[in-house]
Motif scaffolding. Structure first.
Motif, short mmCIF file in Angstrom:
data_model
loop_
_atom_site.label_atom_id
_atom_site.label_comp_id
_atom_site.label_asym_id
_atom_site.label_seq_id
_atom_site.Cartn_x
_atom_site.Cartn_y
_atom_site.Cartn_z
N PRO A 27 0.81 -1.22 0.00
CA PRO A 27 0.00 0.00 0.00
C PRO A 27 0.84 1.27 0.00
N ARG A 28 0.55 2.11 -0.97
CA ARG A 28 1.18 3.44 -1.04
C ARG A 28 0.20 4.54 -0.65
N HIS A 29 -1.09 4.19 -0.56
CA HIS A 29 -2.14 5.16 -0.28
C HIS A 29 -3.12 4.55 0.72
N THR A 30 -4.12 5.36 1.10
CA THR A 30 -5.14 4.90 2.04
C THR A 30 -6.52 5.29 1.54
N VAL A 31 -7.43 4.32 1.52
CA VAL A 31 -8.84 4.57 1.24
C VAL A 31 -9.60 4.56 2.56
N LEU A 32 -10.25 5.67 2.88
CA LEU A 32 -11.14 5.72 4.04
C LEU A 32 -12.54 5.41 3.53
N TYR A 33 -13.08 4.28 3.98
CA TYR A 33 -14.30 3.73 3.37
C TYR A 33 -15.48 3.82 4.34
N PHE A 34 -16.66 4.13 3.76
CA PHE A 34 -17.90 4.24 4.53
C PHE A 34 -18.92 3.27 3.95
N GLN A 90 -11.82 -3.90 -3.34
CA GLN A 90 -11.70 -3.75 -4.79
C GLN A 90 -11.12 -2.38 -5.15
N ILE A 91 -11.40 -1.39 -4.32
CA ILE A 91 -10.85 -0.05 -4.55
C ILE A 91 -9.38 -0.05 -4.16
N GLY A 92 -9.05 -0.69 -3.03
CA GLY A 92 -7.66 -0.79 -2.63
C GLY A 92 -6.80 -1.51 -3.65
N ARG A 93 -7.34 -2.57 -4.25
CA ARG A 93 -6.59 -3.32 -5.26
C ARG A 93 -6.23 -2.44 -6.45
N LYS A 140 -4.15 0.65 1.23
CA LYS A 140 -4.79 0.00 2.37
C LYS A 140 -6.16 0.64 2.53
N VAL A 141 -7.14 -0.17 2.89
CA VAL A 141 -8.50 0.34 3.08
C VAL A 141 -8.84 0.29 4.56
N ILE A 142 -9.33 1.41 5.07
CA ILE A 142 -9.82 1.46 6.44
C ILE A 142 -11.31 1.77 6.38
N SER A 143 -12.12 0.77 6.74
CA SER A 143 -13.56 0.91 6.72
C SER A 143 -14.04 1.35 8.10
N VAL A 144 -14.83 2.40 8.13
CA VAL A 144 -15.22 3.05 9.39
C VAL A 144 -16.49 2.41 9.94
N ASP A 145 -16.44 1.96 11.19
CA ASP A 145 -17.60 1.38 11.86
C ASP A 145 -18.34 2.48 12.62
N PRO A 170 -2.89 14.13 3.43
CA PRO A 170 -4.20 14.12 2.78
C PRO A 170 -4.12 13.80 1.29
N SER A 171 -3.02 14.13 0.64
CA SER A 171 -2.85 13.84 -0.78
C SER A 171 -2.71 12.35 -1.05
N ASP A 172 -2.52 11.55 0.01
CA ASP A 172 -2.43 10.09 -0.12
C ASP A 172 -3.70 9.38 0.34
N ILE A 173 -4.76 10.16 0.56
CA ILE A 173 -6.02 9.61 1.06
C ILE A 173 -7.13 9.86 0.05
N VAL A 174 -7.99 8.86 -0.15
CA VAL A 174 -9.25 9.09 -0.85
C VAL A 174 -10.38 8.56 0.03
N PHE A 175 -11.54 9.20 -0.08
CA PHE A 175 -12.75 8.69 0.54
C PHE A 175 -13.47 7.81 -0.48
N ALA A 176 -14.18 6.81 0.02
CA ALA A 176 -15.05 6.01 -0.83
C ALA A 176 -16.20 5.49 0.01
N GLY A 177 -17.31 5.20 -0.66
CA GLY A 177 -18.45 4.65 0.05
C GLY A 177 -19.58 4.31 -0.89
N GLU A 178 -20.48 3.44 -0.40
CA GLU A 178 -21.62 3.06 -1.22
C GLU A 178 -22.91 3.38 -0.50
#
Length: 303
Positions: A66-73, A92-95, A100-105, A135-143
């Motif tokens: 992992p070079r980046h981080t996905v903050l997932y909702f 699938q987004i991390g791949r 690395k994906v961090i999913s928020v509970d 922050p430039s190494d972070i993206v948000f994602a969610g469904e």
């Protein structure tokens, strides 16, 4: 793309769709059973963690450095689901972004109504920044509701003076809890999974007497100026189609860089069926390529 795949998925979802008149506890149990029935890929590792005081599920993929981080909702109309149940789709987004994906509970209603989810999402992002990740190494994602929460968190972070992530990717975002989108009715027959009656039954659980049109409840009504670039995807066979289209339009009016990507003939959060639906994998590929472009800018201003 395969018409047979779309037809088979439609039939499967219509068979498993939740009736609008069942109780929340039963809905939660059905969702957990539905998602748990699909085993996670063998190359995934899901680890419980925390960002600040907010519990998370960290999702890593064997062989991905992992070079980046996905903050997932995750989705679940703010009353169902959890971080670990969304691990496959999140991964699938991390791949596709070497992340690395961090999913928020985040806390769920009605036990914890608004603003609990919004507060948790912002606290998780603050915790990620405080851990030293740029922050430039972070993206948000969610469904679904998680897509709405991702947009609300961009708005909330901006209003708190925090640096924003490189971009946000939202799938079938639920951004209007007033349910005023035209496709709530015009796509009612086409949508095999969602219907406005079922959505309406859960709105009060989350709003708990607050105005459903508040900016952080329904970010379609927020000031979107200054937000990170948005990638908005939806299917044409969903009642939330208008949420996605209007979100993209409001973002464009606010001069936010936005990509609107509508796939015909597919349902709500069709990306989750990437293993059996070619359109799902293709949409994830497109989003991954776009996100990688933003991440590789390394914090440079967007043109």
């Amino acid at each position: 793309m395969s018409r047979q795949q779309r037809a088979a998925l439609d039939a499967m979802l219509r068979q498993s769709a939740f009736p609008a008149d069942i109780g929340l506890d039963e809905q939660r149990a059905q969702l957990r059973a539905l998602l748990s029935a699909q085993p996670l890929p063998a190359d995934l590792t899901v680890t419980a963690g925390h960002l600040g005081d907010v519990p998370t599920a960290e999702v890593t993929v064997d062989g991905v450095e992992p070079r980046h981080t996905v903050l997932y909702f995750h989705g679940g109309v703010y009353v169902m689901g959890d971080a670990a149940l969304s691990a496959d789709l999140a991964s699938q987004i991390g791949r596709r972004t070497d992340a690395k994906v961090i999913s928020v509970d985040y806390r769920l209603a009605p036990e914890h109504p608004y603003p609990a989810a919004v507060d948790d999402a912002l606290a998780a992002y603050q915790g990620l920044l405080q851990s030293g990740i740029a922050p430039s190494d972070i993206v948000f994602a969610g469904e679904s509701a998680g897509g709405g929460l991702a947009v609300a968190t961009l708005v909330n972070a901006r209003d708190h003076g925090l640096p924003l992530p490189a971009a946000a990717y939202v799938m079938s975002p639920y951004v209007d809890l007033t349910l005023s989108g035209a496709t709530m009715q015009t796509k009612r027959g086409a949508d095999p999974l969602m219907n406005p009656d079922a959505l309406l039954a859960r709105v009060a659980d989350y709003t708990a007497g607050q105005d459903a049109a508040l900016a952080l409840i329904s970010p379609i009504f927020a000031d979107l100026s200054g937000l990170s670039p948005l990638i908005v995807q939806a299917g044409s066979h969903e009642v939330l189609l208008d949420d996605a289209v209007r979100l993209a339009r409001e973002a464009a009016v606010a001069e936010v860089e936005v990509t609107l990507d509508i796939t015909p003939g597919v349902p709500h959060v069709f990306q989750a069926y990437h293993g059996i639906l070619e359109e799902g994998a293709a949409a994830l590929d497109r989003a991954g390529q776009r996100l990688s472009t933003y991440l590789d800018l390394d914090g440079k201003p967007h043109e």
